[in-house]
Design an enzyme around this catalytic site. Structure first.
Site, mmCIF file in Angstrom:
data_model
loop_
_atom_site.group_PDB
_atom_site.id
_atom_site.type_symbol
_atom_site.label_atom_id
_atom_site.label_comp_id
_atom_site.label_asym_id
_atom_site.label_seq_id
_atom_site.Cartn_x
_atom_site.Cartn_y
_atom_site.Cartn_z
ATOM 1 N N ARG A 121 0.807 -1.237 0.000
ATOM 2 C CA ARG A 121 0.000 0.000 0.000
ATOM 3 C C ARG A 121 0.832 1.275 0.000
ATOM 4 N NH1 ARG A 121 -3.153 -3.219 3.327
ATOM 5 N NH2 ARG A 121 -5.024 -3.924 2.238
ATOM 6 N N LYS A 143 3.369 11.835 -11.001
ATOM 7 C CA LYS A 143 2.649 10.827 -11.796
ATOM 8 C C LYS A 143 3.531 9.600 -11.965
ATOM 9 C CE LYS A 143 -0.379 13.568 -14.807
ATOM 10 N NZ LYS A 143 -0.652 13.931 -16.216
ATOM 11 N N GLU A 185 10.643 18.661 -24.769
ATOM 12 C CA GLU A 185 9.816 19.065 -23.614
ATOM 13 C C GLU A 185 10.237 20.458 -23.127
ATOM 14 O OE1 GLU A 185 7.286 17.298 -22.918
ATOM 15 O OE2 GLU A 185 7.746 15.190 -23.351
ATOM 16 N N LYS A 227 7.631 23.282 -15.151
ATOM 17 C CA LYS A 227 6.891 22.085 -14.737
ATOM 18 C C LYS A 227 6.502 22.190 -13.263
ATOM 19 C CE LYS A 227 5.671 17.580 -14.890
ATOM 20 N NZ LYS A 227 5.526 16.457 -15.747
ATOM 21 N N GLU A 237 -4.331 17.711 -11.837
ATOM 22 C CA GLU A 237 -4.722 17.976 -13.217
ATOM 23 C C GLU A 237 -6.225 18.161 -13.382
ATOM 24 O OE1 GLU A 237 -2.433 15.807 -16.026
ATOM 25 O OE2 GLU A 237 -3.656 16.454 -17.705
ATOM 26 N N ARG A 241 -2.866 22.322 -15.116
ATOM 27 C CA ARG A 241 -1.784 21.357 -15.380
ATOM 28 C C ARG A 241 -1.887 20.810 -16.805
ATOM 29 N NH1 ARG A 241 0.753 16.502 -11.563
ATOM 30 N NH2 ARG A 241 2.078 15.648 -13.190
ATOM 31 N N ASN A 245 0.307 19.569 -21.587
ATOM 32 C CA ASN A 245 -0.015 18.665 -22.679
ATOM 33 C C ASN A 245 0.214 19.297 -24.059
ATOM 34 O OD1 ASN A 245 -0.950 16.003 -23.058
ATOM 35 N ND2 ASN A 245 -2.917 16.807 -23.787
ATOM 36 N N HIS A 248 1.143 17.405 -27.228
ATOM 37 C CA HIS A 248 1.035 15.975 -26.931
ATOM 38 C C HIS A 248 -0.193 15.294 -27.532
ATOM 39 C CE1 HIS A 248 4.443 16.654 -24.386
ATOM 40 N NE2 HIS A 248 4.463 15.408 -23.959
ATOM 41 N N HIS A 252 0.914 12.229 -29.413
ATOM 42 C CA HIS A 252 0.489 10.876 -29.028
ATOM 43 C C HIS A 252 -0.217 10.163 -30.182
ATOM 44 C CE1 HIS A 252 0.581 11.786 -24.438
ATOM 45 N NE2 HIS A 252 1.706 11.243 -24.850
ATOM 46 N N HIS A 265 9.443 9.741 -28.389
ATOM 47 C CA HIS A 265 8.480 10.663 -27.784
ATOM 48 C C HIS A 265 8.829 12.114 -28.149
ATOM 49 C CE1 HIS A 265 5.479 12.155 -25.061
ATOM 50 N NE2 HIS A 265 6.370 12.863 -24.400
HETATM 51 ZN ZN ZN Z 1 6.040 14.367 -23.001
#
Ligand code: ZN
Ligand code: ADP
Length: 360
Positions: A121, A143, A185, A227, A237, A241, A245, A248, A252, A265
């Site tokens: 946990r 994250k 980034e 960031k 988010e 936040r 993106n 992205h 993506h 990426h």
């Molecule tokens: Zn990224």
């Protein structure tokens, strides 16, 4: 002015990022925190461990330390690997009083972090990022996740580490293609909230290319500060936040279309930034000279600004599955001038298609 030593991240459980610190120094910092754990589990990858484990261990002589090694590659971010780590950790006697140190790039940070978040946990975690992408982006914001056949980072949680320990000297051995991921980034961060950083990148392009470490530290520090600011404003988010993106949604879609094999990426984000810039241009949010500056900066780092795929309909289809979408509406982040980005909820499919045409 950035405080080079320590930046606090606001969070449900606030934590510090230590910048420009030596790997050897982590142990000394942990001594001051040792009441909360009594042994350490380092999770790393052979590539990184060969280069940097000894330096980290140098400072950890007073602790009981075990190490688990995970092969390289995004495919390691899986539930199967979490199960394997659990078996190995149980064999080593890892328990609730163990501290996990994730030593490596984004893959190790996400995987090791997710493991720490669910093992018994949740056990304590320190991130030690060794790639530019991990240092300026993925190690910050809590994250952690693994992938699932149905989607990237589909299983994960918000799990703030106890600290992030960033030694820029590890970047000296990073291959250029990995550097590019972090640069994409960083350009994104500049476009979201730091015009000065954008101009700094333009001015120092050559120095960055020849890995001038003084310039790299300044660049990385400013990049990660964006960031930190965005995740501190909106940890879970629910609003701003999402600006992180930028580029992205398009990126993506490309990565999905190419099954994460034909494109890194960073290259996906790069093409995605150009698509977002073109869409912003068509809405009068960014002028053509500004679009050109973005394109030139990306090209300056050998990042792609056009992609070779004619499958526009499929790219549109992939965008439908974006996690950020709300009630079937595509949510896009678009630059408004250089150094500010906004959330836009009313882009039509036609506008998005035209943006794709600009990069294909
Ligand atoms: Zn990224
Ligand atoms: P990212 O941080 O972009 O998600 P990964 O975690 O996949 O990247 O790491 C990319 C590659 O770089 C891996 O092969 C990893 O072993 C290697 N790597 C990580 N840090 C370093 C470093 N400091 N020097 C050399 N190679 C590194």
């Amino acid at each position: 002015m950035i405080n080079w030593q320590r930046i606090e991240v606001a969070s449900n459980r606030p934590y510090p990022i230590f910048l420009g610190v030596p790997l050897e120094g982590l142990g000394e910092y942990l001594q001051t925190r040792s009441l909360t754990f009594d042994n350490i589990l380092i999770i790393s990858t052979p590539n990184v461990a060969d280069r940097y484990l000894d330096r980290l261990m140098e400072g950890l002589k007073d602790f009981v330390v075990n190490t688990l090694s995970v092969p390289d590659g995004e495919e390691q971010k899986s539930l199967a690997r979490i199960a394997q780590l659990t078996t190995e950790a149980m064999g080593l006697g890892v328990d609730r009083r163990t501290l996990v140190i994730a030593l490596g790039g984004g893959v190790i940070g996400d995987l090791g972090g997710f493991f720490a978040s669910i093992f018994m946990r949740g056990i304590r975690l320190v991130q030690v990022p060794t790639t530019l992408l991990a240092q300026v982006d993925s190690s910050i914001g809590g994250k952690v996740a693994v992938n699932h056949p149905a989607g990237k980072n589909l299983l994960g949680s918000f799990y703030p580490p106890m600290a992030v320990w960033t030694d820029f000297s590890t970047l000296e051995t990073l291959p250029w293609s990995e550097v590019q991921n972090g640069l994409a980034e960083t350009i994104k961060h500049a476009l979201i909230a730091d015009r000065d950083l954008f101009e700094y990148l333009e001015k120092n392009l050559e120095a960055i290319r020849r890995r001038d470490m003084t310039v790299w530290k300044e660049m990385a520090g400013r990049s990660l500060a964006v960031k930190v600011k965005k995740v501190s404003e909106d940890e879970l988010e629910q609003g701003s936040r999402a600006l992180l993106n930028l580029g992205h949604s398009f990126g993506h879609a490309l990565e999905t279309e190419l099954e994460y094999k034909g494109i890194t990426h960073g290259q996906g984000v790069s093409a995605g930034l150009v698509a977002a810039a073109c869409l912003a241009n068509s809405r009068g949010m960014l002028n053509s000279a500004e679009v050109e500056r973005i394109v030139n900066l990306l090209k300056g780092f050998d990042l792609i600004t056009k992609v070779d795929t004619g499958a526009l309909e499929r790219l549109m289809e992939h965008m439908k599955g974006d996690k950020k979408n709300q009630a079937g509406k595509k949510i896009l982040i678009l630059p408004k001038g250089l150094g500010l980005s906004v959330i836009v909820k009313d882009c039509t499919d036609q506008e998005i298609l035209l943006a794709w045409q600009d990069v294909t």
